[in-house]
Design a protein around this motif. Structure first.
Motif, PDB file in Angstrom:
ATOM      1  N   GLY A  68       6.233   2.297   8.394  1.00 57.88           N
ATOM      2  CA  GLY A  68       5.604   1.202   7.668  1.00 57.88           C
ATOM      3  C   GLY A  68       5.394   1.524   6.199  1.00 57.88           C
ATOM      4  N   ILE A  69       5.642   0.551   5.349  1.00 57.55           N
ATOM      5  CA  ILE A  69       5.376   0.719   3.913  1.00 57.55           C
ATOM      6  C   ILE A  69       4.629  -0.513   3.422  1.00 57.55           C
ATOM      7  N   MET A  70       3.608  -0.284   2.592  1.00 60.20           N
ATOM      8  CA  MET A  70       2.822  -1.398   2.068  1.00 60.20           C
ATOM      9  C   MET A  70       2.965  -1.469   0.553  1.00 60.20           C
ATOM     10  N   VAL A  71       3.188  -2.677   0.073  1.00 60.23           N
ATOM     11  CA  VAL A  71       3.274  -2.949  -1.362  1.00 60.23           C
ATOM     12  C   VAL A  71       2.137  -3.894  -1.714  1.00 60.23           C
ATOM     13  N   LYS A 122      -7.013 -16.043  -2.548  1.00 54.59           N
ATOM     14  CA  LYS A 122      -7.689 -16.205  -3.839  1.00 54.59           C
ATOM     15  C   LYS A 122      -6.865 -17.227  -4.620  1.00 54.59           C
ATOM     16  N   LYS A 123      -7.515 -18.283  -5.072  1.00 57.09           N
ATOM     17  CA  LYS A 123      -6.760 -19.373  -5.697  1.00 57.09           C
ATOM     18  C   LYS A 123      -6.283 -19.015  -7.105  1.00 57.09           C
ATOM     19  N   GLU A 124      -7.056 -18.153  -7.777  1.00 55.89           N
ATOM     20  CA  GLU A 124      -6.759 -17.845  -9.181  1.00 55.89           C
ATOM     21  C   GLU A 124      -6.226 -16.420  -9.330  1.00 55.89           C
ATOM     22  N   THR A 125      -5.135 -16.275 -10.050  1.00 59.14           N
ATOM     23  CA  THR A 125      -4.634 -14.934 -10.339  1.00 59.14           C
ATOM     24  C   THR A 125      -5.092 -14.485 -11.726  1.00 59.14           C
ATOM     25  N   ARG A 126      -5.210 -13.164 -11.875  1.00 63.49           N
ATOM     26  CA  ARG A 126      -5.482 -12.523 -13.170  1.00 63.49           C
ATOM     27  C   ARG A 126      -4.643 -11.256 -13.193  1.00 63.49           C
ATOM     28  N   PRO A 127      -4.330 -10.729 -14.383  1.00 63.76           N
ATOM     29  CA  PRO A 127      -3.529  -9.505 -14.414  1.00 63.76           C
ATOM     30  C   PRO A 127      -4.148  -8.396 -13.553  1.00 63.76           C
ATOM     31  N   PHE A 128      -3.352  -7.840 -12.689  1.00 61.92           N
ATOM     32  CA  PHE A 128      -3.715  -6.715 -11.811  1.00 61.92           C
ATOM     33  C   PHE A 128      -4.701  -7.056 -10.696  1.00 61.92           C
ATOM     34  N   ARG A 129      -5.100  -8.332 -10.563  1.00 62.69           N
ATOM     35  CA  ARG A 129      -5.990  -8.689  -9.453  1.00 62.69           C
ATOM     36  C   ARG A 129      -5.221  -8.547  -8.138  1.00 62.69           C
ATOM     37  N   LYS A 130      -5.860  -7.960  -7.109  1.00 63.33           N
ATOM     38  CA  LYS A 130      -5.208  -7.832  -5.806  1.00 63.33           C
ATOM     39  C   LYS A 130      -5.201  -9.193  -5.116  1.00 63.33           C
ATOM     40  N   MET A 131      -4.019  -9.778  -4.983  1.00 57.13           N
ATOM     41  CA  MET A 131      -3.889 -11.135  -4.430  1.00 57.13           C
ATOM     42  C   MET A 131      -3.351 -11.133  -2.997  1.00 57.13           C
ATOM     43  N   GLY A 132      -2.772 -10.023  -2.609  1.00 60.44           N
ATOM     44  CA  GLY A 132      -2.201  -9.924  -1.272  1.00 60.44           C
ATOM     45  C   GLY A 132      -1.482  -8.601  -1.129  1.00 60.44           C
ATOM     46  N   HIS A 133      -0.784  -8.433  -0.034  1.00 60.00           N
ATOM     47  CA  HIS A 133       0.084  -7.266   0.116  1.00 60.00           C
ATOM     48  C   HIS A 133       1.269  -7.657   0.996  1.00 60.00           C
ATOM     49  N   ASN A 149      -7.252  -0.079   1.852  1.00 61.89           N
ATOM     50  CA  ASN A 149      -5.918  -0.467   1.388  1.00 61.89           C
ATOM     51  C   ASN A 149      -4.815   0.438   1.945  1.00 61.89           C
ATOM     52  N   SER A 150      -5.114   1.716   2.099  1.00 63.27           N
ATOM     53  CA  SER A 150      -4.090   2.655   2.580  1.00 63.27           C
ATOM     54  C   SER A 150      -3.791   2.485   4.069  1.00 63.27           C
ATOM     55  N   GLY A 151      -4.526   1.582   4.755  1.00 61.65           N
ATOM     56  CA  GLY A 151      -4.290   1.364   6.179  1.00 61.65           C
ATOM     57  C   GLY A 151      -3.756  -0.018   6.501  1.00 61.65           C
ATOM     58  N   HIS A 152      -3.424  -0.802   5.489  1.00 57.22           N
ATOM     59  CA  HIS A 152      -2.946  -2.169   5.753  1.00 57.22           C
ATOM     60  C   HIS A 152      -1.630  -2.199   6.539  1.00 57.22           C
ATOM     61  N   TYR A 153      -0.787  -1.196   6.296  1.00 54.84           N
ATOM     62  CA  TYR A 153       0.490  -1.094   7.016  1.00 54.84           C
ATOM     63  C   TYR A 153       0.286  -1.145   8.537  1.00 54.84           C
ATOM     64  N   SER A 154      -0.921  -0.728   8.982  1.00 51.14           N
ATOM     65  CA  SER A 154      -1.180  -0.568  10.422  1.00 51.14           C
ATOM     66  C   SER A 154      -1.140  -1.893  11.182  1.00 51.14           C
ATOM     67  N   ILE A 155      -1.344  -3.016  10.490  1.00 52.25           N
ATOM     68  CA  ILE A 155      -1.299  -4.317  11.180  1.00 52.25           C
ATOM     69  C   ILE A 155       0.064  -4.500  11.842  1.00 52.25           C
ATOM     70  N   GLU A 156       1.125  -4.178  11.127  1.00 56.95           N
ATOM     71  CA  GLU A 156       2.470  -4.345  11.680  1.00 56.95           C
ATOM     72  C   GLU A 156       3.034  -3.074  12.314  1.00 56.95           C
ATOM     73  N   ALA A 157       2.657  -1.907  11.803  1.00 54.14           N
ATOM     74  CA  ALA A 157       3.365  -0.681  12.212  1.00 54.14           C
ATOM     75  C   ALA A 157       2.688   0.073  13.346  1.00 54.14           C
ATOM     76  N   SER A 158       1.362  -0.067  13.503  1.00 55.74           N
ATOM     77  CA  SER A 158       0.632   0.773  14.457  1.00 55.74           C
ATOM     78  C   SER A 158       0.409   0.061  15.785  1.00 55.74           C
ATOM     79  N   TYR A 159       0.149   0.840  16.812  1.00 56.76           N
ATOM     80  CA  TYR A 159      -0.226   0.251  18.096  1.00 56.76           C
ATOM     81  C   TYR A 159      -1.554  -0.498  17.969  1.00 56.76           C
TER      82      TYR A 159
END
Lengths: 384, 384
Positions: free
Chosen positions: B310-313, B346-357, B275-285
């Motif tokens: 890069g910042i990821m939420v 993921k079609k179904e959401t639940r509280p705090f489930r990771k659905m995207g970034h 998760n801490s490296g997802h920013y790299s898709i857009e920000a890194s070479y």
């Protein structure tokens, strides 16, 4: 309409590399996709929600496919337009519209359209068939050399030939065609315009096609073009004029010539993601594929600016090799900073077949250009 | 071995969002993929060459899946390691190796490993079950507050609890666990190390997890971390030390605390994209996913530098909503330059489930941080 993780279905006519790169963006947004292509080995066979095999020029096939989806787009112009007309008249959404496609699919119609809309383009004459062209040449009514273009179904240099004497037309197909004045040019440029359903418009920077000094083939697509600011401004303005005239939804790639007297002539357009925009995957804030998707879904367009300089090299099959492909020295080019190969997923190579591309990004354009040449001289698309 | 457009098959254990983003890179390189996941709705159900449904903790399922492929990797640590041991002993390639995974899968073993390898980490005690922990507390042998961690199967904050009094342990599972000293820290940092089969090593810049001032939840992953150069150097050095100790192949994400006296303590590691490296898709070479692939296939590693800040939420399900997901205001955040949502499928959401970034990139970090807050305050993961 909510597109993300919903039941919304996007249909794509054509399953080649452009479709494949478009699919990557739909996966990121979790949009359902249906793809139609005649080949079971098409690059889009994986990555779509559903992949269908069928003839893109067949009315029934395209019509029935269109009925399965909520919105239809294309990654190739050669599709059955009558089927799209029917679908549109029945209320289905089709972007680009068949009306726009009809103005582009036939190069004679395309050229007439430029003239009608005061868009600068090289002088030309249309002919219903080769025999009519031949008799004009025989009567001395056409100046040599000129460029012969098949009115339909040309791609990647197929259907285009420079005619220097009447002998050069001997082996051409007897089809509708145009004879175009051969314009000496300083640069071949292109601008991709994104235009959304609700009319938001953004342009990518002007790119430059650098030609091999002897082979007269495009070797590099370079973004931004290394041209004067005023020429870039002019090219951008003309691209916007073309975009407005076509009233397209989605991308429109406008290919242009910069003449020796600093004029701009429109060469041709493609109403879809385009080879001249592949660099955008690595170099731009928003890739051309993501912006095509945003445009047809009427989402806000993404930033078309570049993060870094980008150069694209096409990977085409080497001469003398046909069969199961290997990418010789691919690991060598991957060892260079900022080099990203894209392999399209065609199992068989043939001379000059587009098998992939390589993007080179760098903060410094001179360095990017040096690396691009190194890449070009290192990787080879051959067989075992 | 030639990986591109060949018969080579990469197996991935786990079909969640990490696998999905890894698949995007395999498509770019035209590498065949087989994915195993227990859920037929897994994010990887599309985009793989073949998708298999099965229990990742079942010996036979994992063993039989492994036999179908040429090289096996993971996107989740909780897999049957005995099956991987057998496959490895039979000559199959498995990266990360089951030996590395065994040192990480159990948090007690992981902590012991740090101590044995002189890697700085918070003080801790291991317990076979909750009852043993309870009796130590009752005997006054453990200082409060402390952090309870389940030795196995924790994820995203599950299996972790701050214990302030003996009452706090009442509802915990009676499983193997550790009690860890609660270390007040200035920053939570992470470094992703890529290490290829032949030993090439590259590190991504140090990233910073910014916490919500009240909720004590990670709100933003920020690259590069806004910390002193010497701290970044120290964190990088320790991450390399951890990487070397594990002798891993592929990525290793090393999570660390920066203490108030400028010390670095290793918190935990993950031997995979993180998760801490997802920013790299857009920000890194080169994105972390591409580098994981390059590392396990023993291709040259790509440049880990950033093109832009890069910042990821994380997009997690809002409290009070369970069911079919919608992403409220997603079109509003897409209108902001440099903002890219990633929806996991993921079609179904639940509280705090990771659905995207959502990734925010910008040339200017202060501006990126401002936009990240705007994104956070705008988009909501809810139901219809």
């Amino acid at each position: 309409m909510n597109y993300f993780s919903s039941d919304f279905k996007l249909g794509i006519l054509g399953g080649g590399q452009l479709g494949k790169m478009l699919l990557a963006e739909t996966r990121k947004f979790d949009i359902q996709t249906y793809v139609l292509d005649p080949s079971m080995d098409a690059p889009c066979q994986f990555g779509a929600t559903h992949f269908f095999i069928g003839d893109l020029m067949d009315y029934d096939t395209v019509y029935e496919f269109g009925q399965k989806v909520d919105l239809l787009t294309i990654e190739i112009e050669n599709v059955n337009l009558d089927a799209l007309d029917t679908l549109e008249s029945e209320g289905f959404e089709v972007y680009p519209s068949p009306k726009t496609l009809r103005l582009i699919q036939n190069k004679g119609v395309q050229k007439d359209f430029y003239v009608e809309n005061q868009i600068p383009t090289a002088a030309f004459k249309r002919f219903n068939n080769l025999n009519k062209l031949r008799s004009e040449i025989e009567n001395g009514l056409i100046e040599m050399p000129f460029v012969w273009k098949s009115a339909q179904f040309g791609y990647d240099g197929n259907g285009v030939k420079i005619i220097r004497s009447i002998d050069d037309i001997e082996n051409l197909q007897n089809v509708e065609c145009i004879a175009e004045q051969m314009v000496p040019f300083k640069n071949e440029l292109a601008v991709i315009v994104a235009r959304s359903k609700s009319g938001e418009v953004k342009t990518y920077p002007v790119v430059e096609m650098e030609f091999h000094p002897e082979a007269n083939q495009v070797e590099y697509v370079i973004c931004p073009a290394r041209i004067d600011f005023n020429i870039a401004k002019k090219a951008n303005k003309i691209a916007l004029q073309v975009s407005e005239a076509y009233n397209h939804v989605g991308l429109l790639a406008v290919e242009m010539f910069q003449t020796h007297d600093e004029g701009i002539l429109v060469n041709e357009v493609a109403p879809r993601p385009h080879n001249s925009g592949h660099y955008s995957i690595e170099a731009s804030y928003t890739s051309q594929f993501e912006n095509h998707l945003r445009a047809i879904l009427d989402l806000p367009l993404g930033n078309t600016d570049s993060k870094v300089a980008g150069i694209m090299v096409n990977l085409v099959g080497a001469e003398g090799y046909s069969g199961k492909v290997i990418y010789q020295n691919i690991e060598k080019i991957m060892a260079i900073d900022g080099v990203t190969p894209h392999i399209y997923g065609k199992k068989e190579t043939r001379p000059f077949r587009k098998m992939g591309h390589v993007t080179i990004v760098n903060e410094n354009m001179t360095e990017a250009r040096r690396i691009a040449e190194e890449v070009k001289n290192t990787i080879r698309v051959i067989t075992k």
